[in-house]
Design a protein around this motif. Structure first.
Motif, PDB file in Angstrom:
ATOM      1  N   ARG A   1      -0.384 -14.197 -56.349  1.00  0.00           N
ATOM      2  CA  ARG A   1      -0.549 -14.044 -57.792  1.00  0.00           C
ATOM      3  C   ARG A   1      -0.240 -15.361 -58.486  1.00  0.00           C
ATOM      4  O   ARG A   1       0.840 -15.937 -58.294  1.00  0.00           O
ATOM      5  CB  ARG A   1       0.353 -12.926 -58.305  1.00  0.00           C
ATOM      6  N   VAL A   2      -1.193 -15.823 -59.267  1.00  0.00           N
ATOM      7  CA  VAL A   2      -1.036 -17.050 -60.042  1.00  0.00           C
ATOM      8  C   VAL A   2      -1.242 -16.702 -61.515  1.00  0.00           C
ATOM      9  O   VAL A   2      -1.786 -15.648 -61.841  1.00  0.00           O
ATOM     10  CB  VAL A   2      -2.051 -18.132 -59.587  1.00  0.00           C
ATOM     11  N   PRO A   3      -0.823 -17.556 -62.455  1.00  0.00           N
ATOM     12  CA  PRO A   3      -0.950 -17.217 -63.877  1.00  0.00           C
ATOM     13  C   PRO A   3      -2.385 -16.921 -64.291  1.00  0.00           C
ATOM     14  O   PRO A   3      -3.319 -17.620 -63.906  1.00  0.00           O
ATOM     15  CB  PRO A   3      -0.412 -18.470 -64.576  1.00  0.00           C
ATOM     16  N   ASN A   4      -2.538 -15.852 -65.057  1.00  0.00           N
ATOM     17  CA  ASN A   4      -3.843 -15.477 -65.599  1.00  0.00           C
ATOM     18  C   ASN A   4      -4.231 -16.492 -66.678  1.00  0.00           C
ATOM     19  O   ASN A   4      -3.460 -16.723 -67.616  1.00  0.00           O
ATOM     20  CB  ASN A   4      -3.739 -14.071 -66.206  1.00  0.00           C
ATOM     21  N   PRO A   5      -5.412 -17.102 -66.593  1.00  0.00           N
ATOM     22  CA  PRO A   5      -5.775 -18.143 -67.560  1.00  0.00           C
ATOM     23  C   PRO A   5      -6.219 -17.634 -68.921  1.00  0.00           C
ATOM     24  O   PRO A   5      -6.492 -18.432 -69.826  1.00  0.00           O
ATOM     25  CB  PRO A   5      -6.930 -18.860 -66.861  1.00  0.00           C
ATOM     26  N   ILE A   6      -6.309 -16.308 -69.128  1.00  0.00           N
ATOM     27  CA  ILE A   6      -6.762 -15.789 -70.422  1.00  0.00           C
ATOM     28  C   ILE A   6      -5.782 -16.182 -71.522  1.00  0.00           C
ATOM     29  O   ILE A   6      -4.579 -15.923 -71.425  1.00  0.00           O
ATOM     30  CB  ILE A   6      -6.923 -14.257 -70.381  1.00  0.00           C
ATOM     31  N   ASP A   7      -6.300 -16.804 -72.563  1.00  0.00           N
ATOM     32  CA  ASP A   7      -5.515 -17.175 -73.739  1.00  0.00           C
ATOM     33  C   ASP A   7      -5.709 -16.085 -74.789  1.00  0.00           C
ATOM     34  O   ASP A   7      -6.821 -15.902 -75.296  1.00  0.00           O
ATOM     35  CB  ASP A   7      -5.976 -18.531 -74.279  1.00  0.00           C
ATOM     36  N   ALA A   8      -4.647 -15.354 -75.082  1.00  0.00           N
ATOM     37  CA  ALA A   8      -4.759 -14.213 -76.004  1.00  0.00           C
ATOM     38  C   ALA A   8      -5.306 -14.614 -77.364  1.00  0.00           C
ATOM     39  O   ALA A   8      -5.905 -13.790 -78.065  1.00  0.00           O
ATOM     40  CB  ALA A   8      -3.389 -13.547 -76.161  1.00  0.00           C
ATOM     41  N   ARG A   9      -5.134 -15.882 -77.757  1.00  0.00           N
ATOM     42  CA  ARG A   9      -5.636 -16.326 -79.055  1.00  0.00           C
ATOM     43  C   ARG A   9      -7.157 -16.251 -79.137  1.00  0.00           C
ATOM     44  O   ARG A   9      -7.726 -16.223 -80.234  1.00  0.00           O
ATOM     45  CB  ARG A   9      -5.194 -17.765 -79.331  1.00  0.00           C
ATOM     46  N   HIS A  10      -7.821 -16.210 -77.982  1.00  0.00           N
ATOM     47  CA  HIS A  10      -9.280 -16.195 -77.939  1.00  0.00           C
ATOM     48  C   HIS A  10      -9.846 -14.780 -77.799  1.00  0.00           C
ATOM     49  O   HIS A  10     -11.056 -14.618 -77.626  1.00  0.00           O
ATOM     50  CB  HIS A  10      -9.786 -17.066 -76.789  1.00  0.00           C
ATOM     51  N   LEU A  11      -8.998 -13.776 -77.869  1.00  0.00           N
ATOM     52  CA  LEU A  11      -9.472 -12.400 -77.743  1.00  0.00           C
ATOM     53  C   LEU A  11     -10.036 -11.872 -79.054  1.00  0.00           C
ATOM     54  O   LEU A  11     -11.032 -11.141 -79.061  1.00  0.00           O
ATOM     55  CB  LEU A  11      -8.335 -11.491 -77.272  1.00  0.00           C
ATOM     56  N   SER A  12      -9.398 -12.210 -80.158  1.00  0.00           N
ATOM     57  CA  SER A  12      -9.768 -11.638 -81.451  1.00  0.00           C
ATOM     58  C   SER A  12      -9.313 -12.564 -82.565  1.00  0.00           C
ATOM     59  O   SER A  12      -8.338 -13.316 -82.418  1.00  0.00           O
ATOM     60  CB  SER A  12      -9.110 -10.260 -81.623  1.00  0.00           C
ATOM     61  N   HIS A  13     -10.013 -12.500 -83.703  1.00  0.00           N
ATOM     62  CA  HIS A  13      -9.586 -13.220 -84.893  1.00  0.00           C
ATOM     63  C   HIS A  13      -8.474 -12.474 -85.629  1.00  0.00           C
ATOM     64  O   HIS A  13      -7.941 -12.979 -86.625  1.00  0.00           O
ATOM     65  CB  HIS A  13     -10.770 -13.425 -85.848  1.00  0.00           C
TER      66      HIS A  13
ATOM     67  N   GLY B   1     -20.193 -11.306 -78.230  1.00  0.00           N
ATOM     68  CA  GLY B   1     -19.589 -12.268 -79.142  1.00  0.00           C
ATOM     69  C   GLY B   1     -20.050 -13.671 -78.792  1.00  0.00           C
ATOM     70  O   GLY B   1     -19.755 -14.175 -77.710  1.00  0.00           O
ATOM     71  N   GLY B   2     -20.760 -14.300 -79.691  1.00  0.00           N
ATOM     72  CA  GLY B   2     -21.318 -15.616 -79.409  1.00  0.00           C
ATOM     73  C   GLY B   2     -20.284 -16.724 -79.320  1.00  0.00           C
ATOM     74  O   GLY B   2     -20.555 -17.787 -78.758  1.00  0.00           O
ATOM     75  N   ALA B   3     -19.073 -16.496 -79.890  1.00  0.00           N
ATOM     76  CA  ALA B   3     -18.007 -17.496 -79.834  1.00  0.00           C
ATOM     77  C   ALA B   3     -16.980 -17.161 -78.750  1.00  0.00           C
ATOM     78  O   ALA B   3     -15.857 -17.657 -78.788  1.00  0.00           O
ATOM     79  CB  ALA B   3     -17.323 -17.606 -81.192  1.00  0.00           C
ATOM     80  N   ASP B   4     -17.376 -16.358 -77.789  1.00  0.00           N
ATOM     81  CA  ASP B   4     -16.498 -15.936 -76.702  1.00  0.00           C
ATOM     82  C   ASP B   4     -16.064 -17.144 -75.871  1.00  0.00           C
ATOM     83  O   ASP B   4     -16.891 -17.908 -75.378  1.00  0.00           O
ATOM     84  CB  ASP B   4     -17.250 -14.927 -75.821  1.00  0.00           C
ATOM     85  N   ARG B   5     -14.738 -17.305 -75.679  1.00  0.00           N
ATOM     86  CA  ARG B   5     -14.218 -18.380 -74.844  1.00  0.00           C
ATOM     87  C   ARG B   5     -13.570 -17.844 -73.570  1.00  0.00           C
ATOM     88  O   ARG B   5     -13.065 -18.626 -72.763  1.00  0.00           O
ATOM     89  CB  ARG B   5     -13.175 -19.191 -75.619  1.00  0.00           C
ATOM     90  N   VAL B   6     -13.570 -16.525 -73.407  1.00  0.00           N
ATOM     91  CA  VAL B   6     -12.988 -15.917 -72.208  1.00  0.00           C
ATOM     92  C   VAL B   6     -14.038 -15.800 -71.115  1.00  0.00           C
ATOM     93  O   VAL B   6     -13.798 -16.155 -69.954  1.00  0.00           O
ATOM     94  CB  VAL B   6     -12.378 -14.545 -72.544  1.00  0.00           C
ATOM     95  N   VAL B   7     -15.217 -15.297 -71.463  1.00  0.00           N
ATOM     96  CA  VAL B   7     -16.368 -15.314 -70.558  1.00  0.00           C
ATOM     97  C   VAL B   7     -17.456 -16.143 -71.225  1.00  0.00           C
ATOM     98  O   VAL B   7     -17.395 -16.415 -72.427  1.00  0.00           O
ATOM     99  CB  VAL B   7     -16.873 -13.893 -70.217  1.00  0.00           C
ATOM    100  N   ASP B   8     -18.445 -16.541 -70.449  1.00  0.00           N
ATOM    101  CA  ASP B   8     -19.545 -17.338 -70.986  1.00  0.00           C
ATOM    102  C   ASP B   8     -20.646 -16.405 -71.482  1.00  0.00           C
ATOM    103  O   ASP B   8     -21.290 -15.729 -70.666  1.00  0.00           O
ATOM    104  CB  ASP B   8     -20.083 -18.269 -69.895  1.00  0.00           C
ATOM    105  N   PRO B   9     -20.889 -16.333 -72.792  1.00  0.00           N
ATOM    106  CA  PRO B   9     -21.920 -15.412 -73.299  1.00  0.00           C
ATOM    107  C   PRO B   9     -23.323 -15.756 -72.818  1.00  0.00           C
ATOM    108  O   PRO B   9     -24.219 -14.922 -72.927  1.00  0.00           O
ATOM    109  CB  PRO B   9     -21.797 -15.538 -74.822  1.00  0.00           C
ATOM    110  N   ALA B  10     -23.525 -16.956 -72.274  1.00  0.00           N
ATOM    111  CA  ALA B  10     -24.836 -17.296 -71.723  1.00  0.00           C
ATOM    112  C   ALA B  10     -25.209 -16.357 -70.574  1.00  0.00           C
ATOM    113  O   ALA B  10     -26.388 -16.107 -70.330  1.00  0.00           O
ATOM    114  CB  ALA B  10     -24.854 -18.746 -71.238  1.00  0.00           C
ATOM    115  N   GLY B  11     -24.203 -15.819 -69.897  1.00  0.00           N
ATOM    116  CA  GLY B  11     -24.479 -14.861 -68.825  1.00  0.00           C
ATOM    117  C   GLY B  11     -25.093 -13.581 -69.357  1.00  0.00           C
ATOM    118  O   GLY B  11     -25.967 -12.982 -68.724  1.00  0.00           O
ATOM    119  N   SER B  12     -24.650 -13.162 -70.543  1.00  0.00           N
ATOM    120  CA  SER B  12     -25.236 -11.977 -71.176  1.00  0.00           C
ATOM    121  C   SER B  12     -26.685 -12.235 -71.548  1.00  0.00           C
ATOM    122  O   SER B  12     -27.564 -11.380 -71.366  1.00  0.00           O
ATOM    123  CB  SER B  12     -24.445 -11.583 -72.427  1.00  0.00           C
TER     124      SER B  12
END
Length: 320
Positions: A190-202, A251-262
């Motif tokens: 187990r290593v630190p999860n890279p998700i930054d909570a600040r990028h989940l929601s405004h 979400g077009g400003a998604d920084r957690v996943v790449d919306p280009a995949g969608s």
């Protein structure tokens, strides 16, 4: 076929408390019924089932299986369940193995398709009890699992709803190199999860609640990341095999996943089955975005569901 198990009041209660703390929106309108289901390998998963008001709907208009995202849990989707129940749908969600109040080693995937196999078991038990094809709704990692499930034709589904699905990630070469080393030497480390909570929601309240949620995982393993890497490639390759109506909320400003995949997945899905709503300024958790965007997302989902809630197809037995 695995059947729901007796509740675990302690873990279920903790999950519900955390879900109430993190889910934005009005007070709970539909209380979930917790249960547990044992997978074939003995791992027990926590389930929550929400039912529409029988005073408004003599019979449900359909069923939804909801799959949550990486590191979180299904208790964070009370407000989504309220909307779905308000549309006449019953909802079942479960904490993925290694997540929330479910069993299993924390954030470990024993093999890349383990989450797909768990969803198949949850599906089979729901089909046995409800005798109708479910709508699949998945967010982020859950969106990847749902997309794989539908396009691989693991089981037939009535419709597919994807919220910010993890169909592409922005992974730098050093990260991929480290991943390959860990996958070979220590896939369960187990290593630190890279998700930054600040990028989940405004919405600052959503960010704060996510950080304070005791059931949100703060680590990840190479085994889980490998399930993403393989699953994303296969989902993209299989997009044209989609057989059910699909709504993508991105979400077009998604920084957690790449919306280009969608975008890529949508472009390769059958044109007569696909709908997409793109929110250029939306962050990753569009169901938890700041108002008025959250309301716009819910309105789009509700409108699409109303247009597709025709009498559901007769349930077909799953393949042997």
């Amino acid at each position: 076929m695995a059947q729901p198990m007796t509740d675990d009041p302690a873990s279920a209660g903790a999950a519900e408390a955390a879900g109430t703390a993190t889910a934005p929106g009005p007070a709970i309108a539909h209380a979930p019924v917790p249960s547990r289901q044992r997978m074939r390998d003995g791992t027990e998963l926590l389930l929550r089932t929400w039912l529409p008001d029988p005073g408004r709907f003599a019979e449900p208009l359909g069923s939804v299986l909801l799959v949550h995202g990486l590191a979180e849990h299904a208790g964070r989707y009370q407000h989504v369940a309220d909307l779905l129940c308000g549309s006449g749908l019953r909802v079942r969600a479960f904490d993925l193995r290694g997540h929330g109040a479910s069993g299993g080693a924390r954030m470990v995937a024993d093999h890349p398709d383990i989450y797909l196999e768990d969803l198949a078991e949850i599906y089979d038990a729901a089909l046995h009890g409800w005798n109708e094809l479910p709508i699949l709704l998945g967010h982020s990692m859950g969106g990847l699992i749902a997309a794989r499930f539908a396009t691989a034709r693991v089981r037939p589904v009535r419709a597919l709803v994807l919220s910010s699905p993890a169909l592409a990630l922005r992974l730098a070469q050093p990260v991929l190199a480290l991943h390959r080393v860990l996958l070979t030497l220590a896939p369960r480390l187990r290593v630190p999860n890279p998700i930054d909570a600040r990028h989940l929601s405004h919405d600052p309240a959503v960010v704060a609640a996510y950080r304070a949620d005791p059931l949100v995982q703060t680590t990840i393993t190479a085994s889980v990341l490998e399930s993403f890497i393989r699953g994303m490639a296969q989902a993209q390759a299989d997009a044209a095999r989609l057989e059910a109506p699909m709504l993508m909320l991105v979400g077009g400003a998604d920084r957690v996943v790449d919306p280009a995949g969608s975008r890529s997945f949508f472009d390769n899905a059958p044109a007569d089955l696909r709908d997409e709503v793109w929110y250029p300024h939306g962050y990753h958790e569009i169901f938890n975005e700041a108002q008025p965007l959250r309301g716009e997302v819910f309105a789009a989902l509700s409108d699409w569901l109303q247009r597709h809630l025709q009498p559901s197809a007769t349930a077909r037995p799953p393949p042997a």
